[in-house]
Each structure stands twice: as C-alpha cells, then as structure tokens.
Design a protein around this motif. Structure first.
Motif, PDB file in Angstrom:
ATOM      1  N   GLY A  11      -0.666   1.134  -3.333  1.00  0.00           N
ATOM      2  CA  GLY A  11      -1.814   2.023  -3.247  1.00  0.00           C
ATOM      3  C   GLY A  11      -1.474   3.457  -2.898  1.00  0.00           C
ATOM      4  N   GLY A  12      -0.217   3.736  -2.529  1.00  0.00           N
ATOM      5  CA  GLY A  12       0.206   5.091  -2.199  1.00  0.00           C
ATOM      6  C   GLY A  12       1.433   5.472  -2.993  1.00  0.00           C
ATOM      7  N   ASN A  13       2.346   6.207  -2.362  1.00  0.00           N
ATOM      8  CA  ASN A  13       3.587   6.592  -3.023  1.00  0.00           C
ATOM      9  C   ASN A  13       4.644   5.500  -2.884  1.00  0.00           C
ATOM     10  OD1 ASN A  13       2.475   9.136  -3.596  1.00  0.00           O
ATOM     11  ND2 ASN A  13       3.251  10.025  -1.686  1.00  0.00           N
ATOM     12  N   ALA A  14       5.573   5.485  -3.821  1.00  0.00           N
ATOM     13  CA  ALA A  14       6.733   4.600  -3.754  1.00  0.00           C
ATOM     14  C   ALA A  14       7.982   5.469  -3.717  1.00  0.00           C
ATOM     15  CB  ALA A  14       6.773   3.657  -4.948  1.00  0.00           C
ATOM     16  N   GLY A  15       9.031   4.956  -3.086  1.00  0.00           N
ATOM     17  CA  GLY A  15      10.266   5.721  -2.967  1.00  0.00           C
ATOM     18  C   GLY A  15      11.098   5.710  -4.235  1.00  0.00           C
ATOM     19  N   SER A  16      12.372   5.925  -4.074  1.00  0.00           N
ATOM     20  CA  SER A  16      13.294   5.953  -5.213  1.00  0.00           C
ATOM     21  C   SER A  16      13.584   4.536  -5.718  1.00  0.00           C
ATOM     22  CB  SER A  16      14.606   6.630  -4.804  1.00  0.00           C
ATOM     23  OG  SER A  16      14.381   7.959  -4.409  1.00  0.00           O
ATOM     24  N   PHE A  17      13.997   4.453  -6.963  1.00  0.00           N
ATOM     25  CA  PHE A  17      14.393   3.202  -7.606  1.00  0.00           C
ATOM     26  C   PHE A  17      13.266   2.180  -7.691  1.00  0.00           C
ATOM     27  CE2 PHE A  17      18.500   4.963  -6.313  1.00  0.00           C
ATOM     28  CZ  PHE A  17      19.250   4.807  -7.473  1.00  0.00           C
ATOM     29  N   ALA A  18      12.017   2.620  -7.761  1.00  0.00           N
ATOM     30  CA  ALA A  18      10.913   1.688  -8.007  1.00  0.00           C
ATOM     31  C   ALA A  18      11.098   1.053  -9.377  1.00  0.00           C
ATOM     32  CB  ALA A  18       9.576   2.417  -7.951  1.00  0.00           C
ATOM     33  N   ALA A  19      10.892  -0.255  -9.480  1.00  0.00           N
ATOM     34  CA  ALA A  19      11.048  -1.005 -10.733  1.00  0.00           C
ATOM     35  C   ALA A  19      12.469  -0.918 -11.285  1.00  0.00           C
ATOM     36  CB  ALA A  19      10.057  -0.519 -11.796  1.00  0.00           C
ATOM     37  N   SER A  20      13.418  -0.623 -10.431  1.00  0.00           N
ATOM     38  CA  SER A  20      14.806  -0.561 -10.886  1.00  0.00           C
ATOM     39  C   SER A  20      15.250  -1.917 -11.426  1.00  0.00           C
ATOM     40  CB  SER A  20      15.708  -0.139  -9.719  1.00  0.00           C
ATOM     41  OG  SER A  20      17.061  -0.194 -10.080  1.00  0.00           O
ATOM     42  N   GLU A  32       6.239 -14.468  -9.170  1.00  0.00           N
ATOM     43  CA  GLU A  32       4.877 -14.972  -9.346  1.00  0.00           C
ATOM     44  C   GLU A  32       3.996 -14.470  -8.222  1.00  0.00           C
ATOM     45  OE1 GLU A  32       4.472 -19.204  -8.622  1.00  0.00           O
ATOM     46  OE2 GLU A  32       6.405 -19.229  -7.584  1.00  0.00           O
ATOM     47  N   GLY A  33       2.692 -14.576  -8.435  1.00  0.00           N
ATOM     48  CA  GLY A  33       1.756 -14.180  -7.404  1.00  0.00           C
ATOM     49  C   GLY A  33       1.392 -12.705  -7.470  1.00  0.00           C
ATOM     50  N   HIS A  34       0.599 -12.294  -6.498  1.00  0.00           N
ATOM     51  CA  HIS A  34       0.076 -10.933  -6.444  1.00  0.00           C
ATOM     52  C   HIS A  34       0.423 -10.334  -5.093  1.00  0.00           C
ATOM     53  CE1 HIS A  34      -2.679  -7.712  -7.694  1.00  0.00           C
ATOM     54  NE2 HIS A  34      -3.050  -7.656  -6.416  1.00  0.00           N
ATOM     55  N   LEU A  35       1.093  -9.196  -5.109  1.00  0.00           N
ATOM     56  CA  LEU A  35       1.504  -8.514  -3.892  1.00  0.00           C
ATOM     57  C   LEU A  35       0.898  -7.116  -3.906  1.00  0.00           C
ATOM     58  CD1 LEU A  35       5.159  -8.479  -2.485  1.00  0.00           C
ATOM     59  CD2 LEU A  35       3.447  -6.774  -1.929  1.00  0.00           C
ATOM     60  N   ARG A  36       0.117  -6.783  -2.878  1.00  0.00           N
ATOM     61  CA  ARG A  36      -0.554  -5.482  -2.839  1.00  0.00           C
ATOM     62  C   ARG A  36      -0.253  -4.780  -1.535  1.00  0.00           C
ATOM     63  NH1 ARG A  36      -5.906  -3.737  -1.386  1.00  0.00           N
ATOM     64  NH2 ARG A  36      -6.565  -5.906  -1.082  1.00  0.00           N
ATOM     65  N   VAL A  37       0.224  -3.540  -1.653  1.00  0.00           N
ATOM     66  CA  VAL A  37       0.441  -2.672  -0.496  1.00  0.00           C
ATOM     67  C   VAL A  37      -0.638  -1.601  -0.555  1.00  0.00           C
ATOM     68  CG1 VAL A  37       2.065  -1.199   0.738  1.00  0.00           C
ATOM     69  CG2 VAL A  37       2.921  -3.092  -0.665  1.00  0.00           C
ATOM     70  N   THR A  38      -1.446  -1.482   0.491  1.00  0.00           N
ATOM     71  CA  THR A  38      -2.571  -0.545   0.434  1.00  0.00           C
ATOM     72  C   THR A  38      -2.138   0.905   0.581  1.00  0.00           C
ATOM     73  OG1 THR A  38      -3.019  -0.686   2.817  1.00  0.00           O
ATOM     74  CG2 THR A  38      -4.121  -2.289   1.372  1.00  0.00           C
ATOM     75  N   GLY A  39      -0.965   1.134   1.171  1.00  0.00           N
ATOM     76  CA  GLY A  39      -0.484   2.496   1.362  1.00  0.00           C
ATOM     77  C   GLY A  39       0.846   2.729   0.683  1.00  0.00           C
ATOM     78  N   ALA A  40       1.662   3.582   1.298  1.00  0.00           N
ATOM     79  CA  ALA A  40       2.969   3.919   0.733  1.00  0.00           C
ATOM     80  C   ALA A  40       3.983   2.830   1.045  1.00  0.00           C
ATOM     81  CB  ALA A  40       3.448   5.255   1.305  1.00  0.00           C
ATOM     82  N   THR A  41       5.040   2.821   0.277  1.00  0.00           N
ATOM     83  CA  THR A  41       6.140   1.893   0.520  1.00  0.00           C
ATOM     84  C   THR A  41       7.458   2.624   0.298  1.00  0.00           C
ATOM     85  OG1 THR A  41       6.970  -0.339   0.032  1.00  0.00           O
ATOM     86  CG2 THR A  41       6.306   1.011  -1.837  1.00  0.00           C
ATOM     87  N   GLY A  42       8.566   1.958   0.622  1.00  0.00           N
ATOM     88  CA  GLY A  42       9.868   2.612   0.584  1.00  0.00           C
ATOM     89  C   GLY A  42      10.568   2.509  -0.752  1.00  0.00           C
ATOM     90  N   ASP A  43      11.893   2.487  -0.705  1.00  0.00           N
ATOM     91  CA  ASP A  43      12.720   2.469  -1.912  1.00  0.00           C
ATOM     92  C   ASP A  43      12.836   1.057  -2.494  1.00  0.00           C
ATOM     93  OD1 ASP A  43      13.202   5.186  -1.439  1.00  0.00           O
ATOM     94  OD2 ASP A  43      15.040   4.780  -0.305  1.00  0.00           O
ATOM     95  N   TYR A  44      13.201   1.001  -3.759  1.00  0.00           N
ATOM     96  CA  TYR A  44      13.496  -0.251  -4.467  1.00  0.00           C
ATOM     97  C   TYR A  44      12.298  -1.197  -4.565  1.00  0.00           C
ATOM     98  CZ  TYR A  44      18.293   1.312  -3.658  1.00  0.00           C
ATOM     99  OH  TYR A  44      19.446   2.052  -3.606  1.00  0.00           O
ATOM    100  N   ALA A  45      11.096  -0.679  -4.584  1.00  0.00           N
ATOM    101  CA  ALA A  45       9.920  -1.541  -4.770  1.00  0.00           C
ATOM    102  C   ALA A  45       9.987  -2.195  -6.142  1.00  0.00           C
ATOM    103  CB  ALA A  45       8.637  -0.716  -4.650  1.00  0.00           C
ATOM    104  N   GLY A  46       9.797  -3.505  -6.194  1.00  0.00           N
ATOM    105  CA  GLY A  46       9.834  -4.218  -7.465  1.00  0.00           C
ATOM    106  C   GLY A  46      11.222  -4.348  -8.066  1.00  0.00           C
ATOM    107  N   PHE A  47      12.251  -4.193  -7.261  1.00  0.00           N
ATOM    108  CA  PHE A  47      13.628  -4.282  -7.759  1.00  0.00           C
ATOM    109  C   PHE A  47      13.873  -5.641  -8.413  1.00  0.00           C
ATOM    110  CE2 PHE A  47      18.086  -5.540  -6.662  1.00  0.00           C
ATOM    111  CZ  PHE A  47      18.739  -4.685  -7.541  1.00  0.00           C
ATOM    112  N   ARG A  48      14.239  -5.626  -9.665  1.00  0.00           N
ATOM    113  CA  ARG A  48      14.570  -6.827 -10.435  1.00  0.00           C
ATOM    114  C   ARG A  48      13.469  -7.881 -10.415  1.00  0.00           C
ATOM    115  NH1 ARG A  48      21.087  -7.496  -9.051  1.00  0.00           N
ATOM    116  NH2 ARG A  48      21.745  -5.640 -10.213  1.00  0.00           N
ATOM    117  N   MET A  49      12.226  -7.474 -10.299  1.00  0.00           N
ATOM    118  CA  MET A  49      11.138  -8.456 -10.377  1.00  0.00           C
ATOM    119  C   MET A  49      11.056  -9.016 -11.787  1.00  0.00           C
ATOM    120  SD  MET A  49       7.688  -6.037 -10.116  1.00  0.00           S
ATOM    121  CE  MET A  49       6.536  -7.342 -10.573  1.00  0.00           C
ATOM    122  N   THR A  50      10.647 -10.279 -11.897  1.00  0.00           N
ATOM    123  CA  THR A  50      10.608 -10.960 -13.191  1.00  0.00           C
ATOM    124  C   THR A  50       9.200 -11.353 -13.609  1.00  0.00           C
ATOM    125  OG1 THR A  50      11.006 -13.110 -12.145  1.00  0.00           O
ATOM    126  CG2 THR A  50      12.945 -11.855 -12.869  1.00  0.00           C
ATOM    127  N   GLY A  51       8.232 -11.319 -12.703  1.00  0.00           N
ATOM    128  CA  GLY A  51       6.871 -11.711 -13.038  1.00  0.00           C
ATOM    129  C   GLY A  51       5.931 -11.360 -11.909  1.00  0.00           C
TER     130      GLY A  51
END
Length: 297
Positions: free
Chosen positions: A110-119, A85-104
């Motif tokens: 705002g920049g690049n994401a690493g490997s396994f984004a939304a895995s 739940e909620g809103h999470l905002r990164v204004t720049g780049a982030t690392g691996d596994y962003a949003g891993f197993r997120m449910t809502g």
C-alpha cells in the motif's frame, strides 16, 4: 480460510528479514506460534511477537490464506519472497526485495517498496501503490535472468534499471522510470506512462517497451520499425485491457487510476514503432503511443 493480521507495534533499529511470513504457512499455526516465529536480523534473530501484535479472524479472501501487515515497515525486507500461494497485503511501506522470486499468489503493497522489488520473480501478481527503488523486476548482481513471469503493477515511480535482464512477464508503471529502464531486456513487456530516464533500452535484445509519453531522445541504436503490425497491436492492447480486472480486484484506487491509460489504449491509433538495440541482437521493440489516444499525463 483464516486471515492473519500483524500490526506493527515496535520499530526496530535494524533491518529484519520478513521472508518467513507467508500466508499459507501462518494460516496453519496458532497466534501464539506465529508470535514465536524467529525472523533473521543480520547476525541475530528476533521474534515476530516482538515487532507485531498478532490477531486471527476466519474471514479469508476468496478462500485463500491471507496475511495482512498493518503499518509502515520500510525496515522489513524480503516480504513475500518465494510466495507461491495466498494473498499478502502490506498497508504501508516495505523494505527491499519485496516479492523476491515469488512464483504465485498476490502481494499487495500500500506504500513504497525498496530496491529489488519483484527481483527474479517467476509468477503471481505484485502491486505497489507507491514508488519502487532501483532494480525492480531485475536480476541480482551477477545473475543472468531478471523477472521471468507474472505481473508487476506500480502506481508511482520506478527507480533505475527497471526490468534489467528481464526475460518474461509484464511490468506496468503509472509514473516515471529511472535511468537504464529495460536495460538488457531479453523478453517480456514493460509499460511506462510517465517520463523515461536516460539510456533506456540499453542492450535490449527482444521484448517490448511501451512509452505513453514522447521521450526526449531516441537511442541512436534504434531505427524506425515501419508499419504492418496492426494485428499485433490489437492483440497487445487487448492483453493490457485484460489486466484491468485483476488489478481492480486489489481495491487500490491509486493503483487503478494511475494505470488506467494502459487499459484504454485505442487499437485503431497505431503507435510509432522502432527496433533495436542494434548494438546487440537488435530485435527489441520500442512503441511510443499517441498521447491523444489515452490521455497520458
């Protein structure tokens, strides 16, 4: 609901696990408590206050708990992991596994994401204004299910194995996709506006892969699917157009501009349709839209 802002002040020389940084959890804590949160970093831990300046305001986004991470943090892995739940905002780049197993909730990068984004993502909305690494919306090595729900929107390019073993949900890519895109796809929808790499739809069982550019070659295990899917195409185009509003709400001009061709597809312009991968189940669907109908780049 309050907004917590973490401004990057120190770049560590190691990778940090950002999964404890979730909007709802931080909203219930004071700024001092947030600064004392311990973040795993390999075999050691570090405090959030060592890496970020912490501030708090009462202006939330639509009544939701909001967390903003200001600055580039390519060393920060697993940001938004298990977000519910909620809103999470990164204004720049982030690392691996962003949003891993997120449910809502919503995760906005705002920049690049690493490997396994939304895995292995189960639900929610993940947007990336830049590029993603390999295995976006895919399964972890050894697991049998990739993304099973939600929406992923990538303005730039996606790496190899996009949507590998994906079972449900929607993925939109405004740029190119690497090799083995939609590999072993079980179900769900993947849309690519740019070029597609080699061996795409390898082992595809079901689901839909939409291409806005004619690929250099069609896999030999795909055959022409014929006509007679007019109603499906109309519903499909309508469903894509419906994604425009929630994506526009992110305010990311680059994202909305890159994905605009998907929202303006003409339901009267039938795409070329092929079925495969005949080497496996063979019920996957490859749609190649007419470039003239949406002005694909």
């Amino acid at each position: 609901m309050s907004t917590t802002t973490l401004r990057v002040k120190d770049v560590p020389g190691f990778r940090v696990d950002g999964s404890p940084l979730l909007p709802a959890a931080l909203a219930a804590q004071s700024s001092d408590e947030v600064a004392r949160i311990e973040l795993p970093a390999g075999n050691v831990t570090c405090k959030a206050g060592d890496l970020f300046d912490v501030s708090r305001s009462d202006a939330g986004k639509s009544g939701e708990a909001t967390l903003i991470i200001e600055g580039d943090a390519p060393w920060l892995d697993r940001i938004g992991a298990h977000l519910a739940e909620g809103h999470l905002r990164v204004t720049g780049a982030t690392g691996d596994y962003a949003g891993f197993r997120m449910t809502g909730g919503a995760l906005q990068i705002g920049g690049n994401a690493g490997s396994f984004a939304a895995s292995e993502m189960h639900g929610g909305l993940l947007t990336v204004a830049g590029n993603t690494g390999d295995f976006a919306a895919a399964a972890l090595p050894g697991d049998i299910e990739g993304m099973t729900g939600g929406t992923v929107a990538i303005a730039g390019h996606a790496g190899a194995r996009l949507g590998d073993r994906m079972r449900r949900g929607s993925v939109l890519v405004g740029g190119d996709a690497g090799d083995f895109a939609a590999s072993r796809l079980v179900a769900g929808t993947i849309c690519v506006a740019g070029r597609i790499g080699a061996h795409y739809a390898y082992g595809m069982r079901r689901g839909t892969l939409l291409l806005l550019r004619e690929p250099e070659r069609v896999p030999p295990t795909f055959v022409e699917g014929g006509r007679g899917f007019d109603v499906f195409w109309q519903l499909f185009v309508r469903a894509l157009a419906a994604l425009r509003e929630p994506l526009a709400a992110t305010g990311a001009a680059a994202l909305n501009g890159a994905l605009a061709p998907f929202f303006t597809l003409d339901a009267r312009m039938m795409p070329r349709r092929l079925s495969g991968d005949l080497a496996v189940d063979g019920r996957g669907e490859l749609l190649i839209a007419h470039a003239a109908s949406q002005g694909a780049h």
